[in-house]
Design an enzyme around this catalytic site. Structure first.
Site, PDB file in Angstrom:
ATOM      1  N   THR A 163       0.819  -1.215   0.000  1.00  0.00           N
ATOM      2  CA  THR A 163       0.000   0.000   0.000  1.00  0.00           C
ATOM      3  C   THR A 163       0.858   1.271   0.000  1.00  0.00           C
ATOM      4  N   GLY A 202       2.839  -3.119   8.346  1.00  0.00           N
ATOM      5  CA  GLY A 202       3.076  -3.399   9.758  1.00  0.00           C
ATOM      6  C   GLY A 202       4.518  -3.824   9.999  1.00  0.00           C
ATOM      7  N   GLU A 445      -6.207  -6.061   3.880  1.00  0.00           N
ATOM      8  CA  GLU A 445      -6.326  -7.214   2.975  1.00  0.00           C
ATOM      9  C   GLU A 445      -7.511  -7.046   2.040  1.00  0.00           C
TER      10      GLU A 445
HETATM   11  C1  LIG Z   1       6.648 -19.316  14.197  1.00  0.00           C
HETATM   12  C2  LIG Z   1       5.705 -19.284  13.066  1.00  0.00           C
HETATM   13  C3  LIG Z   1       4.322 -19.121  13.470  1.00  0.00           C
HETATM   14  C4  LIG Z   1       3.415 -18.490  12.477  1.00  0.00           C
HETATM   15  C5  LIG Z   1       2.460 -17.665  13.165  1.00  0.00           C
HETATM   16  C6  LIG Z   1       1.778 -16.707  12.295  1.00  0.00           C
HETATM   17  C7  LIG Z   1       1.273 -15.591  13.076  1.00  0.00           C
HETATM   18  C8  LIG Z   1       0.687 -14.592  12.186  1.00  0.00           C
HETATM   19  C9  LIG Z   1       0.213 -13.425  12.901  1.00  0.00           C
HETATM   20  C10 LIG Z   1      -0.368 -12.479  11.924  1.00  0.00           C
HETATM   21  C11 LIG Z   1      -0.634 -11.176  12.519  1.00  0.00           C
HETATM   22  C12 LIG Z   1      -0.979 -10.216  11.444  1.00  0.00           C
HETATM   23  C13 LIG Z   1      -1.310  -8.895  11.968  1.00  0.00           C
HETATM   24  C14 LIG Z   1      -2.085  -7.999  11.047  1.00  0.00           C
HETATM   25  C15 LIG Z   1      -1.787  -8.078   9.635  1.00  0.00           C
HETATM   26  C16 LIG Z   1      -2.438  -7.011   8.830  1.00  0.00           C
HETATM   27  C17 LIG Z   1      -1.707  -6.962   7.581  1.00  0.00           C
HETATM   28  C18 LIG Z   1      -2.388  -6.238   6.502  1.00  0.00           C
HETATM   29  C19 LIG Z   1      -1.830  -6.333   5.314  1.00  0.00           C
HETATM   30  C20 LIG Z   1      -2.388  -5.692   4.119  1.00  0.00           C
HETATM   31  O1  LIG Z   1      -3.389  -5.045   4.130  1.00  0.00           O
HETATM   32  S1  LIG Z   1      -1.510  -5.959   2.671  1.00  0.00           S
HETATM   33  C21 LIG Z   1      -2.302  -5.003   1.453  1.00  0.00           C
HETATM   34  C22 LIG Z   1      -3.623  -5.606   1.049  1.00  0.00           C
HETATM   35  N1  LIG Z   1      -4.143  -4.901  -0.056  1.00  0.00           N
HETATM   36  C23 LIG Z   1      -5.199  -5.291  -0.707  1.00  0.00           C
HETATM   37  O2  LIG Z   1      -5.828  -6.260  -0.358  1.00  0.00           O
HETATM   38  C24 LIG Z   1      -5.532  -4.506  -1.943  1.00  0.00           C
HETATM   39  C25 LIG Z   1      -6.894  -4.793  -2.467  1.00  0.00           C
HETATM   40  N2  LIG Z   1      -6.931  -4.650  -3.923  1.00  0.00           N
HETATM   41  C26 LIG Z   1      -6.864  -5.722  -4.738  1.00  0.00           C
HETATM   42  O3  LIG Z   1      -6.752  -6.862  -4.301  1.00  0.00           O
HETATM   43  C27 LIG Z   1      -6.955  -5.457  -6.213  1.00  0.00           C
HETATM   44  O4  LIG Z   1      -6.438  -4.315  -6.655  1.00  0.00           O
HETATM   45  C28 LIG Z   1      -8.397  -5.587  -6.726  1.00  0.00           C
HETATM   46  C29 LIG Z   1      -8.764  -7.044  -6.627  1.00  0.00           C
HETATM   47  C30 LIG Z   1      -9.376  -4.742  -5.922  1.00  0.00           C
HETATM   48  C31 LIG Z   1      -8.470  -5.119  -8.184  1.00  0.00           C
HETATM   49  O5  LIG Z   1      -7.377  -5.581  -8.854  1.00  0.00           O
HETATM   50  P1  LIG Z   1      -7.164  -5.274 -10.394  1.00  0.00           P
HETATM   51  O6  LIG Z   1      -7.481  -3.857 -10.658  1.00  0.00           O
HETATM   52  O7  LIG Z   1      -5.856  -5.773 -10.810  1.00  0.00           O
HETATM   53  O8  LIG Z   1      -8.195  -6.219 -10.927  1.00  0.00           O
HETATM   54  P2  LIG Z   1      -9.515  -6.032 -11.736  1.00  0.00           P
HETATM   55  O9  LIG Z   1     -10.587  -5.505 -10.868  1.00  0.00           O
HETATM   56  O10 LIG Z   1      -9.215  -5.277 -12.975  1.00  0.00           O
HETATM   57  O11 LIG Z   1      -9.755  -7.535 -12.075  1.00  0.00           O
HETATM   58  C32 LIG Z   1      -8.933  -8.231 -12.969  1.00  0.00           C
HETATM   59  C33 LIG Z   1      -9.164  -9.706 -12.826  1.00  0.00           C
HETATM   60  O12 LIG Z   1      -8.340 -10.195 -11.782  1.00  0.00           O
HETATM   61  C34 LIG Z   1      -9.107 -10.946 -10.872  1.00  0.00           C
HETATM   62  N3  LIG Z   1      -8.464 -10.892  -9.576  1.00  0.00           N
HETATM   63  C35 LIG Z   1      -8.261  -9.842  -8.795  1.00  0.00           C
HETATM   64  N4  LIG Z   1      -7.606 -10.209  -7.692  1.00  0.00           N
HETATM   65  C36 LIG Z   1      -7.359 -11.518  -7.805  1.00  0.00           C
HETATM   66  C37 LIG Z   1      -6.712 -12.473  -6.980  1.00  0.00           C
HETATM   67  N5  LIG Z   1      -6.197 -12.135  -5.799  1.00  0.00           N
HETATM   68  N6  LIG Z   1      -6.644 -13.736  -7.413  1.00  0.00           N
HETATM   69  C38 LIG Z   1      -7.180 -14.103  -8.590  1.00  0.00           C
HETATM   70  N7  LIG Z   1      -7.814 -13.240  -9.417  1.00  0.00           N
HETATM   71  C39 LIG Z   1      -7.899 -11.970  -9.027  1.00  0.00           C
HETATM   72  C40 LIG Z   1     -10.432 -10.284 -10.924  1.00  0.00           C
HETATM   73  O13 LIG Z   1     -11.425 -11.084 -10.370  1.00  0.00           O
HETATM   74  C41 LIG Z   1     -10.558 -10.053 -12.401  1.00  0.00           C
HETATM   75  O14 LIG Z   1     -10.900 -11.257 -13.019  1.00  0.00           O
HETATM   76  P3  LIG Z   1     -11.765 -11.246 -14.353  1.00  0.00           P
HETATM   77  O15 LIG Z   1     -11.725 -12.685 -14.774  1.00  0.00           O
HETATM   78  O16 LIG Z   1     -11.131 -10.310 -15.310  1.00  0.00           O
HETATM   79  O17 LIG Z   1     -13.107 -10.791 -13.933  1.00  0.00           O
HETATM   80  C1  LIG Z   2      -4.164  -1.665  10.582  1.00  0.00           C
HETATM   81  C2  LIG Z   2      -3.771  -1.700   9.148  1.00  0.00           C
HETATM   82  C3  LIG Z   2      -2.693  -2.488   8.772  1.00  0.00           C
HETATM   83  C4  LIG Z   2      -2.263  -2.521   7.442  1.00  0.00           C
HETATM   84  N1  LIG Z   2      -1.173  -3.256   7.101  1.00  0.00           N
HETATM   85  C5  LIG Z   2      -0.711  -3.228   5.839  1.00  0.00           C
HETATM   86  C6  LIG Z   2       0.475  -3.930   5.476  1.00  0.00           C
HETATM   87  O1  LIG Z   2       1.086  -4.608   6.302  1.00  0.00           O
HETATM   88  N2  LIG Z   2       0.918  -3.851   4.200  1.00  0.00           N
HETATM   89  C7  LIG Z   2       0.263  -3.122   3.257  1.00  0.00           C
HETATM   90  O2  LIG Z   2       0.725  -3.083   2.121  1.00  0.00           O
HETATM   91  N3  LIG Z   2      -0.871  -2.462   3.558  1.00  0.00           N
HETATM   92  C8  LIG Z   2      -1.375  -2.491   4.817  1.00  0.00           C
HETATM   93  N4  LIG Z   2      -2.534  -1.818   5.136  1.00  0.00           N
HETATM   94  C9  LIG Z   2      -3.224  -1.046   4.108  1.00  0.00           C
HETATM   95  C10 LIG Z   2      -4.540  -1.676   3.669  1.00  0.00           C
HETATM   96  O3  LIG Z   2      -4.323  -2.853   2.957  1.00  0.00           O
HETATM   97  C11 LIG Z   2      -5.350  -0.680   2.842  1.00  0.00           C
HETATM   98  O4  LIG Z   2      -5.662   0.412   3.665  1.00  0.00           O
HETATM   99  C12 LIG Z   2      -6.600  -1.334   2.298  1.00  0.00           C
HETATM  100  O5  LIG Z   2      -6.283  -2.231   1.267  1.00  0.00           O
HETATM  101  C13 LIG Z   2      -7.654  -0.330   1.804  1.00  0.00           C
HETATM  102  O6  LIG Z   2      -7.144   0.488   0.830  1.00  0.00           O
HETATM  103  P1  LIG Z   2      -7.261   2.083   0.900  1.00  0.00           P
HETATM  104  O7  LIG Z   2      -6.722   2.504   2.216  1.00  0.00           O
HETATM  105  O8  LIG Z   2      -6.656   2.567  -0.332  1.00  0.00           O
HETATM  106  O9  LIG Z   2      -8.796   2.385   0.895  1.00  0.00           O
HETATM  107  P2  LIG Z   2      -9.570   3.167  -0.245  1.00  0.00           P
HETATM  108  O10 LIG Z   2      -9.576   2.322  -1.468  1.00  0.00           O
HETATM  109  O11 LIG Z   2      -9.080   4.551  -0.377  1.00  0.00           O
HETATM  110  O12 LIG Z   2     -11.024   3.124   0.365  1.00  0.00           O
HETATM  111  C14 LIG Z   2     -11.757   4.299   0.749  1.00  0.00           C
HETATM  112  C15 LIG Z   2     -13.229   4.140   0.332  1.00  0.00           C
HETATM  113  O13 LIG Z   2     -13.321   4.089  -1.083  1.00  0.00           O
HETATM  114  C16 LIG Z   2     -14.131   3.005  -1.491  1.00  0.00           C
HETATM  115  N5  LIG Z   2     -13.645   2.461  -2.786  1.00  0.00           N
HETATM  116  C17 LIG Z   2     -12.354   2.367  -3.214  1.00  0.00           C
HETATM  117  N6  LIG Z   2     -12.300   1.786  -4.415  1.00  0.00           N
HETATM  118  C18 LIG Z   2     -13.557   1.512  -4.770  1.00  0.00           C
HETATM  119  C19 LIG Z   2     -14.150   0.883  -5.913  1.00  0.00           C
HETATM  120  N7  LIG Z   2     -13.416   0.433  -6.906  1.00  0.00           N
HETATM  121  N8  LIG Z   2     -15.475   0.751  -5.939  1.00  0.00           N
HETATM  122  C20 LIG Z   2     -16.236   1.190  -4.920  1.00  0.00           C
HETATM  123  N9  LIG Z   2     -15.736   1.788  -3.801  1.00  0.00           N
HETATM  124  C21 LIG Z   2     -14.425   1.944  -3.737  1.00  0.00           C
HETATM  125  C22 LIG Z   2     -13.980   1.990  -0.378  1.00  0.00           C
HETATM  126  O14 LIG Z   2     -15.093   1.126  -0.343  1.00  0.00           O
HETATM  127  C23 LIG Z   2     -13.894   2.878   0.853  1.00  0.00           C
HETATM  128  O15 LIG Z   2     -15.191   3.188   1.280  1.00  0.00           O
HETATM  129  C24 LIG Z   2      -2.971  -1.778   6.458  1.00  0.00           C
HETATM  130  C25 LIG Z   2      -4.079  -1.020   6.836  1.00  0.00           C
HETATM  131  C26 LIG Z   2      -4.476  -0.956   8.159  1.00  0.00           C
HETATM  132  C27 LIG Z   2      -5.657  -0.120   8.550  1.00  0.00           C
END
Ligand SMILES: CCCCCCCCCCCCCCCCC/C=C/C(=O)SCCNC(=O)CCNC(=O)[C@H](O)C(C)(C)COP(=O)(O)OP(=O)(O)OC[C@H]1O[C@@H](n2cnc3c(N)ncnc32)[C@H](O)[C@@H]1OP(=O)(O)O
Ligand SMILES: Cc1cc2nc3c(=O)[nH]c(=O)nc-3n(C[C@H](O)[C@H](O)[C@H](O)COP(=O)(O)OP(=O)(O)OC[C@H]3O[C@@H](n4cnc5c(N)ncnc54)[C@H](O)[C@@H]3O)c2cc1C
Length: 684
Positions: A163, A202, A445
């Site tokens: 992000t 994180g 996520e």
């Molecule tokens: C000793 C060992 C012990 C182990 C212990 C373990 C302990 C663990 C402790 C853990 C503690 C953790 C603490 C907290 C952790 C928090 C961490 C947080 C991390 C994060 O947040 S990371 C960042 C996450 N970010 C996101 O999730 C971003 C979200 N956005 C997206 O995923 C994508 O951009 C999208 C899906 C919204 C759109 O993508 P894009 O624009 O590229 O795609 P399209 O909308 O154009 O679609 C294209 C086609 O692709 C398909 N698609 C999309 N995503 C996927 C996927 N993931 N897999 C497969 N296909 C995917 C779409 O469906 C489309 O398909 P189509 O056929 O064309 O329709």
């Molecule tokens: C506690 C915490 C831990 C995190 N840890 C990590 C990490 O370890 N690594 C990492 O990479 N990231 C991390 N993140 C980031 C996190 O993955 C993003 O904040 C998350 O994916 C949401 O994206 P954004 O902040 O851009 O939200 P935005 O996309 O800006 O969302 C804002 C608003 O816009 C709307 N919106 C956005 N796009 C669309 C759309 N296409 N259609 C309709 N509505 C839409 C949403 O629904 C929402 O209401 C963390 C976030 C938090 C809060």
């Protein structure tokens, strides 16, 4: 978290009851346990997957709980710096102890970690939760052999940096660049704008030495989209950021106070070619790009994380209902008959209506997490054999379920807090930490709305496939079946039939998916471009995805009961819980079931009446149902949810530890209050 109070009155545990036998149990709670119609231990075994597994879990938990090295004062009484430091200290001890205790199996390690960290975040959470999974999934053989031992032995500490300040959801729009330089066989990582700063990862602010960085790959002057790179951020000698790297903590958040979520900028930082993770796509020394077999394989770490989050939500919701149900059994409020004891608040229908839907959801989500985890493993095995066919299905399922369960989970935790009245607002209740730990799951996520829209996108495609009479994957097969006319229920007993209930949710999901598909078609038919039609139809699409997930959960609950061996007593209570989950869901979404005439007003009256009747069946077993989750006090970290129900004693003891109580007279008295009150000409 603190264990002082809970240990003082304990004697050793017995095999069946995991809880230390308290000196005295609150009589109201004892009465509840005596009245229950099933043995909670049986349900614990079922939930854990067998008696052996329960015992193993308890042993792992006890190893952490009884370890003096892991004790500390309550995190509620710590400032942020102290919390961060304490989390790092514990993470280091945990790593050492896991080795000492020879915990080799992943499940045991996780159990140990979760008992050791309790309500706090794990200091190496991102390292184990995303960095290692990303390396495992994205490294080729040679890279695995190099990086995994370093990461597994904690010679390097990692995070997952995707992000950016300007983009989180739309990852194709990320701005960080990785430009290949064939002359030196290096990638140059750069942050071209302020909005391109990595923001949120994180453990990045102060802890990590390395990161898996997602950046836009350029080679031979051409852009190839987002790819993962492993980048060293800090010196392994003195932890200083390496040249060209800017790093820091992003400041306090709603929760996650012990976590150092960070920012990161690159100023033309060079890394070797082989630091691009090359399992699926490669850049050759001369800059030739080889594309992956599936375009979205770079996203696989997020899919795995979303699957895990469904279990995490089930766990947190189970904790919240355990606290609220136990407290509601010991809290008495409002005399009903003069001179007669005030009733337990659990006897109020409104209280039951607050808590029991989430108690049922906690079980429903637990069983759902088993199924989705199983499906994840199956698909992973297929992918390891080069078959990517089910990746889209898994993405749609995990994205939708992560969103559906976390919405309900967060709402449920808040309702449980409210159900405990004023004491729910105290940190002694455990709710503030539990709520703030769980709240961001709706955002990270993949933001929940966005995730449901991804599920909807998949469902729209399936609706078209079904219309063409082509084959569909199992979990959406229902879309190719014909709508059934009307709900056949004639009386209340018909409405208790699991098959009929599941059919009702199936009907609703199919209708809403088809409706959304039709709306899309007609929008496009009016000449709107796809993205405009999509936006115009958001309200239908979101509803369709949510209804699909709701059906999936109901169906999974029903199937779990049908397919699992259990005693009659446990089957009886799980059956009631499942009926309640489904009927309450119909009642809350009545419009959806009435809108197309699938149900009628009479049937809805019966649904409502049954919801009321089932409250009684659940009421008598409510404490046993939460006892079956088997959370020790040291893990629940709540003075309201204590196993012995001696809530007021615990709250008073806890409050005495507040840092403000260190002295009878606080410094501020002499500094501010005394001059104010003793000055004859005090000016405000
Ligand atoms: C000793 C060992 C012990 C182990 C212990 C373990 C302990 C663990 C402790 C853990 C503690 C953790 C603490 C907290 C952790 C928090 C961490 C947080 C991390 C994060 O947040 S990371 C960042 C996450 N970010 C996101 O999730 C971003 C979200 N956005 C997206 O995923 C994508 O951009 C999208 C899906 C919204 C759109 O993508 P894009 O624009 O590229 O795609 P399209 O909308 O154009 O679609 C294209 C086609 O692709 C398909 N698609 C999309 N995503 C996927 C996927 N993931 N897999 C497969 N296909 C995917 C779409 O469906 C489309 O398909 P189509 O056929 O064309 O329709
Ligand atoms: C506690 C915490 C831990 C995190 N840890 C990590 C990490 O370890 N690594 C990492 O990479 N990231 C991390 N993140 C980031 C996190 O993955 C993003 O904040 C998350 O994916 C949401 O994206 P954004 O902040 O851009 O939200 P935005 O996309 O800006 O969302 C804002 C608003 O816009 C709307 N919106 C956005 N796009 C669309 C759309 N296409 N259609 C309709 N509505 C839409 C949403 O629904 C929402 O209401 C963390 C976030 C938090 C809060």
């Amino acid at each position: 978290m603190i264990v002082l109070f809970n240990c003082t009155c304990a004697v050793p545990t017995t095999m069946d009851s995991f809880h230390p036998v308290p000196v005295k149990v609150n009589p109201d709670l004892q009465k509840e346990r005596d009245a229950a119609l099933f043995n909670p231990v049986e349900l614990t075994y079922l939930k854990d997957g067998g008696k052996d597994k329960t015992e193993r879990r308890r042993r792992c938990e006890l190893l952490a709980i009884n370890d003096p090295d892991l004790q500390h004062k309550d995190i509620s009484f710590m400032a942020r710096n102290e919390r961060y430091s304490n989390a790092v200290r514990k993470a280091v001890i945990i790593a050492r102890k896991i080795k000492e205790h020879r915990l080799t199996n992943m499940e045991e390690k996780q159990l140990y970690i979760s008992a050791a960290t309790q309500y706090d975040t794990y200091g190496f959470g991102l390292h184990y939760g995303m960095f290692l999974p990303a390396l495992s999934a994205q490294c080729d053989e040679e890279q695995r052999n190099y990086w995994l031992p370093l990461a597994e032995n904690l010679k390097i500490l990692g995070t997952y940096a995707q992000t950016e300040l300007g983009h989180g959801t739309f990852i194709r729009g990320l701005e960080t660049t990785a430009i290949y330089d064939p002359k030196t066989e290096e990638f140059v990582l750069h942050t071209p704008t302020l909005s391109a700063l990595k923001w949120w990862p994180g453990n990045m602010g102060k802890t990590a030495t390395h990161a898996v960085v997602l950046a836009q790959l350029y080679t031979n002057g051409k852009s190839y989209g987002l790819h993962p790179f492993i980048v060293q951020l800090r010196s392994l000698e003195n932890h200083q950021p390496l040249p060209g790297i800017t790093l820091g903590d992003i400041g306090p958040k709603l929760g996650f106070h012990s976590f150092d979520n960070g920012f990161l900028g690159f100023d033309h930082v060079r890394i070797p070619r082989r630091n691009m993770l090359m399992k699926y796509s490669q850049v050759s020394p001369d800059g030739f790009y080889i594309k992956p077999i599936h375009a979205k394989l770079t996203y696989s770490t997020m899919v795995e994380a979303r699957v895990t989050l469904v279990s995490d939500i089930a766990y947190s919701l189970s904790q919240a209902v355990t606290i609220a149900v136990r407290y509601s059994a010991v809290r008495r409020q409002t005399e009903q008959i003069k001179g007669v004891k005030e009733p337990q608040i659990l006897d109020y229908r409104t209280q039951q209506l607050k808590l029991f839907p989430y108690l049922a959801a906690a079980y429903a989500f637990t069983f759902t997490s088993f199924v989705i985890t199983g499906r994840y493993i199956e698909v992973q095995n297929e992918m390891n054999d080069g078959n990517m066919e089910s990746l889209s299905e898994l993405h749609a399922l995990s994205a939708g379920l992560k969103a559906f369960t976390s919405y309900v989970g967060n709402e449920g935790i808040e309702v449980c807090r409210l159900s405990c009245g004023g004491h729910g607002y105290s940190q002694a209740s455990g709710f503030p930490e539990l709520y703030t730990l769980t709240a961001p799951i709706s955002t990270f996520e993949g933001e929940n709305t966005v995730m449901l829209l991804q599920t909807a996108r998949y469902l729209m495609k399936c609706a078209t496939t079904a219309k063409r009479g082509l084959e569909l994957p199992r979990f959406v097969l229902y879309l190719s079946q014909r709508q059934k006319g009307q709900c056949p229920a004639r009386n209340e007993s018909d409405l208790l039939d699991h098959g009929l209930l599941s059919d009702a949710f199936e009907h609703r999901a199919r209708r809403l998916v088809i409706e959304a598909a039709q709306k899309m078609q007609s929008n496009i038919g009016k000449g709107n471009p796809q993205h405009v039609a999509w936006n115009n139809c958001h309200m239908y699409l979101l509803k369709a995805a949510s209804a699909h997930c709701h059906f999936y959960v109901v169906q999974t609950f029903v199937k779990y009961i049908n397919d699992t061996e259990m005693s009659d007593a446990v089957r009886d209570i799980l059956t009631s819980l499942c009926q309640f989950y489904a009927l309450h869901g119909i009642w809350q979404n009545a419009g959806d079931f009435l809108q197309d005439g699938y149900m009628n007003g009479n049937q809805l009256d019966m649904v409502q009446s049954l919801v009321g009747k089932l409250l009684d069946k659940i009421r008598i077993n409510a404490v046993a149902l939460v006892d079956a989750f088997d959370f020790r006090d040291e893990i629940l970290c709540s003075k309201l949810g204590k196993y012995d129900g001696n809530v007021y004693e615990a709250m008073y003891e806890w409050a005495k530890n507040s840092p403000l109580n260190k002295t009878e007279v606080h410094d501020s008295y002499n500094k501010y209050l005394r001059p104010l009150m003793q000055s004859s000409k005090a000016k405000l």
